[in-house]
Design a protein around this motif. Structure first.
Motif, PDB file in Angstrom:
ATOM      1  N   SER A  18      16.971  -3.431   8.233  1.00 27.61           N
ATOM      2  CA  SER A  18      17.731  -2.377   7.582  1.00 27.61           C
ATOM      3  C   SER A  18      16.642  -1.550   7.088  1.00 27.61           C
ATOM      4  CB  SER A  18      18.580  -2.986   6.550  1.00 27.61           C
ATOM      5  OG  SER A  18      18.060  -3.684   5.738  1.00 27.61           O
ATOM      6  N   LEU A  19      17.052  -0.296   6.273  1.00 26.68           N
ATOM      7  CA  LEU A  19      16.376   0.447   5.499  1.00 26.68           C
ATOM      8  C   LEU A  19      15.871  -0.417   4.398  1.00 26.68           C
ATOM      9  CD1 LEU A  19      15.349   3.080   4.254  1.00 26.68           C
ATOM     10  CD2 LEU A  19      17.472   3.014   2.993  1.00 26.68           C
ATOM     11  N   SER A  20      16.172  -1.437   3.650  1.00 25.12           N
ATOM     12  CA  SER A  20      15.781  -2.229   2.769  1.00 25.12           C
ATOM     13  C   SER A  20      14.862  -3.357   3.436  1.00 25.12           C
ATOM     14  CB  SER A  20      16.995  -3.041   2.041  1.00 25.12           C
ATOM     15  OG  SER A  20      17.591  -1.992   1.135  1.00 25.12           O
ATOM     16  N   GLY A  21      14.974  -3.594   4.705  1.00 23.76           N
ATOM     17  CA  GLY A  21      14.265  -4.619   5.331  1.00 23.76           C
ATOM     18  C   GLY A  21      12.832  -3.908   5.553  1.00 23.76           C
ATOM     19  N   VAL A  22      13.060  -2.796   6.017  1.00 23.81           N
ATOM     20  CA  VAL A  22      11.664  -2.117   6.367  1.00 23.81           C
ATOM     21  C   VAL A  22      10.999  -1.752   5.156  1.00 23.81           C
ATOM     22  CG1 VAL A  22      10.521  -0.052   7.628  1.00 23.81           C
ATOM     23  CG2 VAL A  22      12.763  -1.045   8.563  1.00 23.81           C
ATOM     24  N   ARG A  23      11.516  -1.220   4.203  1.00 22.09           N
ATOM     25  CA  ARG A  23      11.087  -1.090   2.874  1.00 22.09           C
ATOM     26  C   ARG A  23      10.571  -2.457   2.215  1.00 22.09           C
ATOM     27  NH1 ARG A  23       8.667   2.979   1.138  1.00 22.09           N
ATOM     28  NH2 ARG A  23       9.548   3.073  -0.940  1.00 22.09           N
ATOM     29  N   ALA A  24      10.958  -3.318   2.483  1.00 23.93           N
ATOM     30  CA  ALA A  24      10.303  -4.619   2.118  1.00 23.93           C
ATOM     31  C   ALA A  24       9.271  -5.026   2.605  1.00 23.93           C
ATOM     32  CB  ALA A  24      11.616  -5.771   2.210  1.00 23.93           C
ATOM     33  N   ALA A  25       9.064  -4.835   3.790  1.00 28.46           N
ATOM     34  CA  ALA A  25       7.775  -5.145   4.546  1.00 28.46           C
ATOM     35  C   ALA A  25       6.749  -3.981   4.270  1.00 28.46           C
ATOM     36  CB  ALA A  25       8.051  -4.957   6.176  1.00 28.46           C
ATOM     37  N   GLU A  26       7.122  -2.747   3.953  1.00 34.87           N
ATOM     38  CA  GLU A  26       6.033  -1.975   3.450  1.00 34.87           C
ATOM     39  C   GLU A  26       5.632  -2.181   1.909  1.00 34.87           C
ATOM     40  OE1 GLU A  26       7.879   1.962   5.821  1.00 34.87           O
ATOM     41  OE2 GLU A  26       8.356   1.837   3.627  1.00 34.87           O
ATOM     42  N   GLY A  27       6.688  -2.712   1.234  1.00 41.62           N
ATOM     43  CA  GLY A  27       6.330  -3.044  -0.225  1.00 41.62           C
ATOM     44  C   GLY A  27       5.428  -4.454  -0.263  1.00 41.62           C
ATOM     45  N   ALA A  28       5.485  -5.348   0.833  1.00 40.92           N
ATOM     46  CA  ALA A  28       4.864  -6.430   0.793  1.00 40.92           C
ATOM     47  C   ALA A  28       3.301  -6.078   1.224  1.00 40.92           C
ATOM     48  CB  ALA A  28       5.087  -7.555   1.719  1.00 40.92           C
ATOM     49  N   ARG A  29       2.964  -5.191   2.252  1.00 41.45           N
ATOM     50  CA  ARG A  29       1.707  -4.554   2.776  1.00 41.45           C
ATOM     51  C   ARG A  29       1.228  -3.869   1.578  1.00 41.45           C
ATOM     52  NH1 ARG A  29       0.979  -8.405   6.314  1.00 41.45           N
ATOM     53  NH2 ARG A  29       1.961  -8.057   8.205  1.00 41.45           N
ATOM     54  N   ALA A  30       1.923  -3.107   0.882  1.00 44.92           N
ATOM     55  CA  ALA A  30       1.447  -2.359  -0.159  1.00 44.92           C
ATOM     56  C   ALA A  30       0.759  -3.297  -1.323  1.00 44.92           C
ATOM     57  CB  ALA A  30       2.396  -1.391  -0.898  1.00 44.92           C
ATOM     58  N   GLN A  31       1.282  -4.455  -1.355  1.00 41.53           N
ATOM     59  CA  GLN A  31       0.867  -5.511  -2.368  1.00 41.53           C
ATOM     60  C   GLN A  31      -0.380  -6.021  -2.015  1.00 41.53           C
ATOM     61  OE1 GLN A  31       2.401  -5.730  -5.383  1.00 41.53           O
ATOM     62  NE2 GLN A  31       1.029  -7.350  -6.114  1.00 41.53           N
ATOM     63  N   GLY A  32      -0.643  -5.969  -0.719  1.00 43.37           N
ATOM     64  CA  GLY A  32      -1.854  -6.642  -0.173  1.00 43.37           C
ATOM     65  C   GLY A  32      -1.749  -7.664   0.680  1.00 43.37           C
ATOM     66  N   TRP A  33      -0.373  -7.928   0.865  1.00 40.13           N
ATOM     67  CA  TRP A  33      -0.016  -9.133   1.785  1.00 40.13           C
ATOM     68  C   TRP A  33      -0.377  -9.094   3.197  1.00 40.13           C
ATOM     69  CZ3 TRP A  33       1.382 -13.897   1.672  1.00 40.13           C
ATOM     70  CH2 TRP A  33       2.010 -14.581   2.939  1.00 40.13           C
ATOM     71  N   THR A  34      -1.529  -9.913   3.698  1.00 35.87           N
ATOM     72  CA  THR A  34      -2.003  -9.682   4.807  1.00 35.87           C
ATOM     73  C   THR A  34      -1.527 -10.616   5.982  1.00 35.87           C
ATOM     74  OG1 THR A  34      -3.956 -11.132   4.333  1.00 35.87           O
ATOM     75  CG2 THR A  34      -4.116  -8.527   4.014  1.00 35.87           C
ATOM     76  N   GLY A  35      -0.546 -11.666   5.344  1.00 34.85           N
ATOM     77  CA  GLY A  35       0.104 -12.846   6.260  1.00 34.85           C
ATOM     78  C   GLY A  35       1.049 -12.332   7.263  1.00 34.85           C
ATOM     79  N   ARG A  36       1.850 -13.262   7.732  1.00 32.93           N
ATOM     80  CA  ARG A  36       2.788 -12.930   8.852  1.00 32.93           C
ATOM     81  C   ARG A  36       4.112 -12.064   7.941  1.00 32.93           C
ATOM     82  NH1 ARG A  36       4.586 -17.954  11.474  1.00 32.93           N
ATOM     83  NH2 ARG A  36       5.687 -16.557  12.750  1.00 32.93           N
ATOM     84  N   ILE A  37       4.626 -11.316   8.779  1.00 33.62           N
ATOM     85  CA  ILE A  37       6.049 -10.703   8.165  1.00 33.62           C
ATOM     86  C   ILE A  37       7.026 -10.898   9.487  1.00 33.62           C
ATOM     87  CG2 ILE A  37       7.642  -9.109   7.405  1.00 33.62           C
ATOM     88  CD1 ILE A  37       5.019  -7.846   5.830  1.00 33.62           C
ATOM     89  N   VAL A  38       7.999 -11.887   9.302  1.00 34.02           N
ATOM     90  CA  VAL A  38       8.951 -11.955  10.377  1.00 34.02           C
ATOM     91  C   VAL A  38      10.328 -11.413   9.798  1.00 34.02           C
ATOM     92  CG1 VAL A  38      10.340 -13.543  11.727  1.00 34.02           C
ATOM     93  CG2 VAL A  38       8.134 -14.088  11.149  1.00 34.02           C
ATOM     94  N   MET A  39      10.854 -10.427  10.549  1.00 31.35           N
ATOM     95  CA  MET A  39      12.080  -9.669  10.264  1.00 31.35           C
ATOM     96  C   MET A  39      13.274 -10.253  11.307  1.00 31.35           C
ATOM     97  SD  MET A  39      13.007  -5.620   9.990  1.00 31.35           S
ATOM     98  CE  MET A  39      11.891  -5.679   8.704  1.00 31.35           C
ATOM     99  N   VAL A  40      14.201 -10.510  10.856  1.00 27.74           N
ATOM    100  CA  VAL A  40      15.393 -10.964  11.789  1.00 27.74           C
ATOM    101  C   VAL A  40      16.452  -9.797  11.718  1.00 27.74           C
ATOM    102  CG1 VAL A  40      16.985 -12.849  11.997  1.00 27.74           C
ATOM    103  CG2 VAL A  40      14.834 -13.468  11.163  1.00 27.74           C
ATOM    104  N   GLY A  41      17.103  -9.474  12.885  1.00 26.08           N
ATOM    105  CA  GLY A  41      17.830  -8.673  13.096  1.00 26.08           C
ATOM    106  C   GLY A  41      19.106  -8.683  13.890  1.00 26.08           C
ATOM    107  N   GLU A  42      20.255  -8.712  13.587  1.00 22.68           N
ATOM    108  CA  GLU A  42      21.409  -8.836  14.432  1.00 22.68           C
ATOM    109  C   GLU A  42      21.354  -7.938  15.721  1.00 22.68           C
ATOM    110  OE1 GLU A  42      24.903 -10.986  12.005  1.00 22.68           O
ATOM    111  OE2 GLU A  42      25.021  -8.840  12.222  1.00 22.68           O
ATOM    112  N   GLU A  43      21.116  -6.705  15.550  1.00 23.87           N
ATOM    113  CA  GLU A  43      21.119  -5.773  16.711  1.00 23.87           C
ATOM    114  C   GLU A  43      20.142  -5.963  17.659  1.00 23.87           C
ATOM    115  OE1 GLU A  43      23.105  -2.129  15.550  1.00 23.87           O
ATOM    116  OE2 GLU A  43      22.757  -2.559  13.512  1.00 23.87           O
ATOM    117  N   PRO A  44      20.375  -5.418  18.861  1.00 29.01           N
ATOM    118  CA  PRO A  44      19.362  -5.229  19.672  1.00 29.01           C
ATOM    119  C   PRO A  44      18.124  -4.154  19.732  1.00 29.01           C
ATOM    120  CG  PRO A  44      21.174  -4.447  20.785  1.00 29.01           C
ATOM    121  CD  PRO A  44      21.702  -4.745  19.452  1.00 29.01           C
ATOM    122  N   HIS A  45      18.343  -3.286  18.496  1.00 29.14           N
ATOM    123  CA  HIS A  45      17.750  -2.106  18.444  1.00 29.14           C
ATOM    124  C   HIS A  45      16.539  -2.223  17.332  1.00 29.14           C
ATOM    125  CE1 HIS A  45      21.008  -0.112  20.536  1.00 29.14           C
ATOM    126  NE2 HIS A  45      21.958  -0.621  19.669  1.00 29.14           N
TER     127      HIS A  45
END
Length: 392
Positions: A18-45
């Motif tokens: 979602s919007l919040s999900g994508v922004r969460a990934a951006e927030g983690a990277r901005a904080q300096g997180w270099t590890g894995r990020i896995v995002m789970v989404g119900e839709e095929p898009h």
């Protein structure tokens, strides 16, 4: 529940593409997180923006295209492992395991950004010409419906219902819009602003029935042919769209130890977006922040970034002035701050140069504007500055 031994390389897991999900990934990277990020989404898009689904995507002059939140280059830069067509089914917060329809995933930290699901009406379930709108594929179905329908019933006078009614009226469709509240956006604005919004529908030729519900339907070949409203009106219809709001997508958390709000069933969060469970944050429509349920686009974006940042070590707090916008019949509607009155008269509603102001003890706390973006922007800046000054 499978066993899980915490490992240094466990990922940050985000539930909700979602919007919040994508922004969460951006927030983690901005904080300096270099590890894995896995995002789970119900839709095929790929993750996409939802506001265009009831606006531009229904416009007859617009080609239907998935409104991506990030283009390919931006998505690749985030380095997110996206699991599409995958739903979360449960979470064990002690073992730090997320169960999904694909496989269990161990996590270092978890961000819940599953948003809402569209509400429906039991008495309309299963009919071929009854639709709701929450996902991109729903919007495509409604768009096709608008290409052929001549008489449309829209149930719900909130943002979604009013936007669909607007898109249908623009195509020359005979539109009936019904809602149980006394005016459009009845739970979000006062009667003065509500009357102004009702006039927009009136002027566009939409038959608006406020304070009314559905009483009875007649059908043939699994399609509704006519409806009777609780106020005694009867209409022939080609299709029905139900836009009566939504509810948090939290049914998969029913067996977890994550506290849900007793009223809305949203995930209870503090201003850091942390939940009652260790290493679990939430953001967006699914989150109830300091007792406030239900967010809009701008809130969801800010909360997602903060949740992702804090999940990997950040120390940010969310504080924001509520803001929402919509487009009806070629008019831009904007809401900012507190836009409801109360029975005690603590908050008053007055019109000032076409903008409805909400005041508490002489201080403006919110506003509703129609085609007044400059004025609303100034009020929004003032309210935001006051929020910063008070340290809320």
């Amino acid at each position: 529940m499978p066993e899980h031994s915490a490992r240094a390389d466990d990922p940050l897991v985000i539930v909700g593409a979602s919007l919040s999900g994508v922004r969460a990934a951006e927030g983690a990277r901005a904080q300096g997180w270099t590890g894995r990020i896995v995002m789970v989404g119900e839709e095929p898009h790929l993750p996409y923006d939802r506001p265009p689904l009831s606006k531009a995507l229904l416009d007859a002059e617009t080609e239907p295209a998935l409104p991506l939140l990030r283009q390919a280059e931006g998505w690749e830069a985030l380095d997110v492992e996206l699991m599409t067509s995958t739903a979360a089914t449960a979470v064990d917060v002690d073992r730090k395991i997320l169960l999904t329809t694909s496989e269990p995933i161990g996590y270092r930290a978890l961000v819940i950004a599953t948003g809402h699901r569209a509400r429906s009406l039991d008495e309309l379930a299963g009919f071929d010409n009854v639709h709701t709108l929450r996902h991109f594929d729903d919007a495509l179905v409604i768009r096709e419906t608008l290409c052929t329908a001549t008489r449309l019933l829209v149930i719900g006078t909130g943002f979604i219902g009013s936007e669909i009614a607007s898109a249908a009226a623009a195509r020359g469709i005979d539109v009936t819009l019904i809602g149980t509240t006394t005016h459009p956006l009845g739970r979000g604005i006062g009667p003065v602003a509500g009357a102004m919004l009702a006039a927009l529908h009136d002027d566009a030729g939409v038959t608006l029935l406020s304070g009314s519900g559905l009483s009875d339907v007649t059908s043939r070949d699994n399609r509704i042919g006519s409806v009777r409203t609780s106020c005694g009106r009867e209409f022939l219809v080609d299709a029905v769209v139900v836009g009566i709001g939504s509810s948090p997508a939290t049914e998969w958390l029913s067996t977890s130890r994550i506290t849900l709000d007793a009223s809305s069933r949203g995930v209870v969060c503090d201003p850091t977006m942390a939940t009652s469970a260790p290493a679990v944050w939430a953001a967006g429509d699914v989150a109830v922040v300091s007792g406030a349920a239900g967010a809009h686009w701008t809130s969801a974006a800010a909360q997602g970034f903060i949740a992702g940042s804090n999940a990997v070590g950040g120390q940010q707090k969310y504080s924001g002035v509520p803001f929402a916008w919509s487009s009806w019949h070629g008019h831009r509607i904007q809401l900012v701050g507190t836009t409801t009155t109360d029975a005690r008269g603590t908050i008053s509603e007055t019109v000032d140069d076409g903008v409805v102001l909400y005041s508490d003890g002489g201080r403006v706390v919110g506003a509703v504007g129609i085609d007044a973006p400059g004025r609303i922007a100034r009020i929004r800046r003032t309210l935001s500055a006051e929020l910063v000054a008070t340290g809320v």
